[in-house]
Design an enzyme around this catalytic site. Sequence first.
Site, PDB file in Angstrom:
ATOM      1  N   GLY A  36      25.815   4.544  59.771  1.00 45.86           N
ATOM      2  CA  GLY A  36      25.536   3.656  58.640  1.00 45.86           C
ATOM      3  C   GLY A  36      26.783   3.276  57.869  1.00 45.86           C
ATOM      4  N   TYR A  37      26.557   2.723  56.672  1.00 49.73           N
ATOM      5  CA  TYR A  37      27.616   2.166  55.831  1.00 49.73           C
ATOM      6  C   TYR A  37      28.444   1.183  56.658  1.00 49.73           C
ATOM      7  CZ  TYR A  37      30.062   2.060  51.432  1.00 49.73           C
ATOM      8  OH  TYR A  37      30.553   1.661  50.216  1.00 49.73           O
ATOM      9  N   HIS A  42      31.684  -1.989  62.865  1.00 47.69           N
ATOM     10  CA  HIS A  42      30.350  -1.819  63.467  1.00 47.69           C
ATOM     11  C   HIS A  42      29.800  -3.162  63.936  1.00 47.69           C
ATOM     12  CE1 HIS A  42      30.384   1.644  60.525  1.00 47.69           C
ATOM     13  NE2 HIS A  42      30.083   2.263  61.650  1.00 47.69           N
ATOM     14  N   GLN A  66      27.661  17.280  63.515  1.00 49.90           N
ATOM     15  CA  GLN A  66      29.079  17.072  63.809  1.00 49.90           C
ATOM     16  C   GLN A  66      29.977  17.379  62.600  1.00 49.90           C
ATOM     17  OE1 GLN A  66      28.085  12.924  64.854  1.00 49.90           O
ATOM     18  NE2 GLN A  66      29.918  12.284  63.776  1.00 49.90           N
ATOM     19  N   ARG A 229      35.503   5.514  55.943  1.00 46.95           N
ATOM     20  CA  ARG A 229      36.233   6.391  55.013  1.00 46.95           C
ATOM     21  C   ARG A 229      37.226   5.623  54.139  1.00 46.95           C
ATOM     22  NH1 ARG A 229      35.780  10.647  59.284  1.00 46.95           N
ATOM     23  NH2 ARG A 229      34.310  12.083  58.325  1.00 46.95           N
TER      24      ARG A 229
HETATM   25  O1  PAF Z   1      31.098   7.290  65.541  1.00 45.72           O
HETATM   26  C1  PAF Z   1      30.106   7.615  64.848  1.00 45.72           C
HETATM   27  O2  PAF Z   1      29.739   6.964  63.871  1.00 45.72           O
HETATM   28  C2  PAF Z   1      29.351   8.894  65.197  1.00 45.72           C
HETATM   29  O3  PAF Z   1      30.212   9.891  65.649  1.00 45.72           O
HETATM   30  C3  PAF Z   1      28.213   8.665  66.192  1.00 45.72           C
HETATM   31  C4  PAF Z   1      28.721   8.195  67.553  1.00 45.72           C
HETATM   32  C5  PAF Z   1      27.233   7.648  65.628  1.00 45.72           C
HETATM   33  C6  PAF Z   1      27.446   9.980  66.425  1.00 45.72           C
HETATM   34  O4  PAF Z   1      26.922  10.483  65.240  1.00 45.72           O
END
Ligand code: PAF
Length: 325
Positions: A36-37, A42, A66, A229
């Site tokens: 998201g964000y 993206h 993670q 970030r």
């Molecule tokens: O790159 C990311 O945003 C994350 O590591 C992912 C691939 C969505 C897995 O949580």
Amino acid sequence: MEKKDPEIITEKGLMRNWSRSMRAQGKTIGLVPTMGYLHQGHISLIKEARKHTDLLVVSIYVNPGQFSPNEDLSTYPSDFQGDIDKLMALPGGVDVVFHPYDLYDYRNNGSESGENDTSKIFDAKDEDGREKAVVSCIEERQSGHETWIRVERLEKGLCGKSRPVFFRGVATVVAKLFNIVEPDVAVFGKKDYQQWRIICRMVRDLDFPINVIGSEIVREDDGLAMSSRNVHLSTEEREKALSISMSLSRAKIAAQNGQVSCRELQNSVIQAIQEAGGKVDYAEIIGQENLEAVEEIKIPVVFCVAAWFGKVRLIDNMEIDMRVM
Ligand code: PAF
């Protein structure tokens, strides 16, 4: 331009049913996993994915698996409505946003769920009282989840050194998403180079019938690699952080002009970042496929950097391939 509302699915069973019914109608499905964000980086992944399949699923899920308990899970930026607005504004939109609440909550999955006591995992201390086990936010929450995918060699270096649970968490959640969404194609950003290579290796090694595509890094006009970030950087830190992309570009030009000693190239990047006030985590030139350190640039390599500016850890990289100049 006509706006298209994506269908928002939050349950994994419903997500899988949607994919299966679309596939039964002969449609191909693309997946762009995100936390998201959403930013232009993206959006470029989504546009890339659009080229390859009939339908497109974007997942939005901040994966606690993670993050270590001492990392920035609680401050990870989110703006779900803003994300939906951005997706709606895209030409062709997206078909589904998969937005699960908790992918590690197994209470509706069967009898075993929630019954495991994982407290022993993090009670285990060595003689000096240090924690023996590597723990992510998932184990800390004691959800009973204990199956992790490790891409053993590729996950060790670069970000894996300072973030010991990160790649097993990424590989595991991506495998979960693949099993739930069952896509034909999945697109990942090459900005997270090690992550992209790890996913490719997992897909190959575990025979996922999925075509994984790596999409090029998207940069701000001044060269800063786009990242969720970046919003945490002060104006001054943001200015200083440009030293990463600028020194990488200079190193790439130097390499193309015949300076092939990796040590020299690495030192020049480290120096530039340090002079700008950054703290270098790593600056390494490695093979594009195997992510192993090289001394001289003879094969296609990627120059990967991670550095701190204030409290923000940024990563960036540049591919250098002498065959393509
Ligand atoms: O790159 C990311 O945003 C994350 O590591 C992912 C691939 C969505 C897995 O949580």
